[in-house]
Design an enzyme around this catalytic site. Structure first.
Site, PDB file in Angstrom:
ATOM      1  N   SER A 189      47.638  17.987  -0.544  1.00  0.00           N
ATOM      2  CA  SER A 189      46.625  17.010  -0.171  1.00  0.00           C
ATOM      3  C   SER A 189      45.610  16.845  -1.285  1.00  0.00           C
ATOM      4  CB  SER A 189      45.910  17.452   1.115  1.00  0.00           C
ATOM      5  OG  SER A 189      44.992  16.438   1.502  1.00  0.00           O
ATOM      6  N   LYS A 193      40.875  22.366  -3.649  1.00  0.00           N
ATOM      7  CA  LYS A 193      42.128  21.681  -4.033  1.00  0.00           C
ATOM      8  C   LYS A 193      42.705  22.287  -5.309  1.00  0.00           C
ATOM      9  CE  LYS A 193      41.267  17.353  -1.628  1.00  0.00           C
ATOM     10  NZ  LYS A 193      41.302  15.867  -1.646  1.00  0.00           N
ATOM     11  N   PRO A 205      42.834  16.966   5.673  1.00  0.00           N
ATOM     12  CA  PRO A 205      41.466  16.718   5.198  1.00  0.00           C
ATOM     13  C   PRO A 205      40.856  17.980   4.585  1.00  0.00           C
ATOM     14  CG  PRO A 205      41.483  16.953   7.580  1.00  0.00           C
ATOM     15  CD  PRO A 205      42.923  17.006   7.136  1.00  0.00           C
ATOM     16  N   CYS A 240      39.808   5.687  -5.292  1.00  0.00           N
ATOM     17  CA  CYS A 240      39.083   5.343  -4.051  1.00  0.00           C
ATOM     18  C   CYS A 240      39.966   4.590  -3.064  1.00  0.00           C
ATOM     19  CB  CYS A 240      37.865   4.479  -4.386  1.00  0.00           C
ATOM     20  SG  CYS A 240      36.544   5.410  -5.151  1.00  0.00           S
TER      21      CYS A 240
HETATM   22  C1  LIG Z   1      30.900   8.629  -0.120  1.00  0.00           C
HETATM   23  C2  LIG Z   1      31.534   9.526   0.827  1.00  0.00           C
HETATM   24  O1  LIG Z   1      32.809   9.952   0.271  1.00  0.00           O
HETATM   25  C3  LIG Z   1      33.761  10.221   1.173  1.00  0.00           C
HETATM   26  O2  LIG Z   1      33.582   9.977   2.346  1.00  0.00           O
HETATM   27  C4  LIG Z   1      35.037  10.799   0.656  1.00  0.00           C
HETATM   28  C5  LIG Z   1      36.294  10.075   0.924  1.00  0.00           C
HETATM   29  C6  LIG Z   1      35.700  10.163  -0.475  1.00  0.00           C
HETATM   30  C7  LIG Z   1      36.385  10.966  -1.512  1.00  0.00           C
HETATM   31  C8  LIG Z   1      36.702  12.312  -1.320  1.00  0.00           C
HETATM   32  C9  LIG Z   1      37.398  13.019  -2.316  1.00  0.00           C
HETATM   33  C10 LIG Z   1      37.738  12.380  -3.503  1.00  0.00           C
HETATM   34  O3  LIG Z   1      38.400  13.036  -4.500  1.00  0.00           O
HETATM   35  C11 LIG Z   1      37.419  11.030  -3.699  1.00  0.00           C
HETATM   36  O4  LIG Z   1      37.804  10.469  -4.890  1.00  0.00           O
HETATM   37  C12 LIG Z   1      37.557   9.085  -5.080  1.00  0.00           C
HETATM   38  C13 LIG Z   1      36.735  10.320  -2.710  1.00  0.00           C
END
Ligand SMILES: CCOC(=O)[C@H]1C[C@@H]1c1ccc(O)c(OC)c1
Length: 323
Positions: A119, A141, A93, A162
């Protein structure tokens, strides 16, 4: 894009970092399903470990997973583990993304790793710009990508967009009694909701596919492209219910990113990126980009419509990312 070459991956020994996490659990199970010898490097279980983590260790062992317990800064232990495998996948994470430098250093020393997948699994961070809180997260990243390229380790970067179950839970809240749904912005921007099981299975295929070496693979399954409004109307027709839609104006999301302290301001910046700007689809695929459903045309991924049918009877547990 036409798929070329052989889609059959060879059976390799696969090591997963972050294997007890949200996406990591799906990746471990996909690796076992595709009959790879599967290893997980995970933090030691202690009396303070959560029951979930303890149960997961037992479940993985019953599936034949080899678990190596250690911390990310135990260089010699990671090198010794790497000598037992061929492919390394990390789904750590955000808070642990910078610690992947230890994995990169160990891979350089070990010298035998055929592919490293750092990741990522979200938006394509090298093609877009974001509001500052999300930018700060994605910078971590990007730094790992540059370290990987400088190291010469064979890699594949995955933009999986997503997580489908994650965001269907986030938007539709099937575990709660409620009459309304929150819509971010107009609700018209197109989004890509990919079911986590498919993200995981494609990732195991990609990790073992010579065609994806030193490439970016985008997970842009055509049946999974829809707006929040289209998702809500699909859900309404399936449930026979009608929800009151409460729109959060995009200006409010921007204000939250500017007024909340880090990391509380990150979710608003992600919601703005995905649901207001439509960043999952905000760039053209390049000539040497690869797209998962084109690479593996025979793989039947779960569409959003099918995932909603699953949600009707047995919605997966909600989850929340950490930043
Ligand atoms: C609205 C809250 O967003 C999240 O909890 C994180 C998991 C979502 C996320 C995190 C990193 C990303 O690159 C991504 O791309 C779609 C999406």
């Amino acid at each position: 894009k036409e798929a070329t070459g052989s889609a059959e991956e060879t059976k390799t020994k696969t090591l997963i970092f972050g294997g007890t996490g949200y996406l990591g659990t799906y990746i471990v199970k996909a690796s076992i399903k595709l009959r790879h010898q599967t290893f997980v490097y995970a933090r030691p279980i202690t009396p303070q470990s959560s029951p979930h983590k303890i149960n997961l260790h037992h479940e993985f062992q019953s599936l034949g997973v080899t678990i190596i317990e250690g911390e990310l800064d135990e260089h010699e232990k990671i090198v010794a583990t790497l000598h037992r495998v061929d492919v390394v996948i990390s789904s750590l994470p955000f808070p642990q993304v910078p610690d992947q430098i230890h994995i990169i250093e160990a891979i350089k020393v070990a010298g035998n790793i055929k592919r490293f997948i750092p990741s990522e699994f979200g938006v394509e961070e090298d093609r877009l710009s974001f509001l500052p809180p999300f930018e700060a997260c994605l910078d971590k990243k990007r730094k790992i990508r540059r370290e990987v390229e400088a190291s010469g380790i064979p890699y594949t970067y995955i933009s999986a967009n997503c997580f489908g179950a994650y965001f269907l839970n986030y938007l539709l809240r099937p575990h709660e009694e409620h009459e309304d749904v929150i819509v971010y912005g107009s609700g018209e921007a197109k989004v890509l909701f990919n079911y986590e099981e498919d993200i995981a299975e494609y990732t195991i295929k990609v990790a073992n596919d010579p065609r994806t070496c030193n490439k970016i693979v985008i997970y842009q399954m055509p049946m999974n492209i829809l707006s929040q409004m289209e998702l809500i109307s699909l859900w309404q027709s399936k449930t026979g219910r009608s929800f009151r839609k409460i729109h959060v104006p995009e200006e409010e999301l921007v204000k939250l990113t500017e007024t909340l302290p880090f990391p509380d301001n990150v979710p608003a910046s992600i919601l703005y990126s995905i649901f207001v700007k439509g960043d999952c689809l905000n760039y053209e695929l390049r000539e040497d980009d690869l797209e998962a459903s084109c690479l593996y045309p025979d793989y039947k991924y779960t569409t959003v419509d099918q995932l909603l049918d699953v949600f009707l009877v047995d919605p997966p547990k909600p989850a929340r990312a950490t930043f």
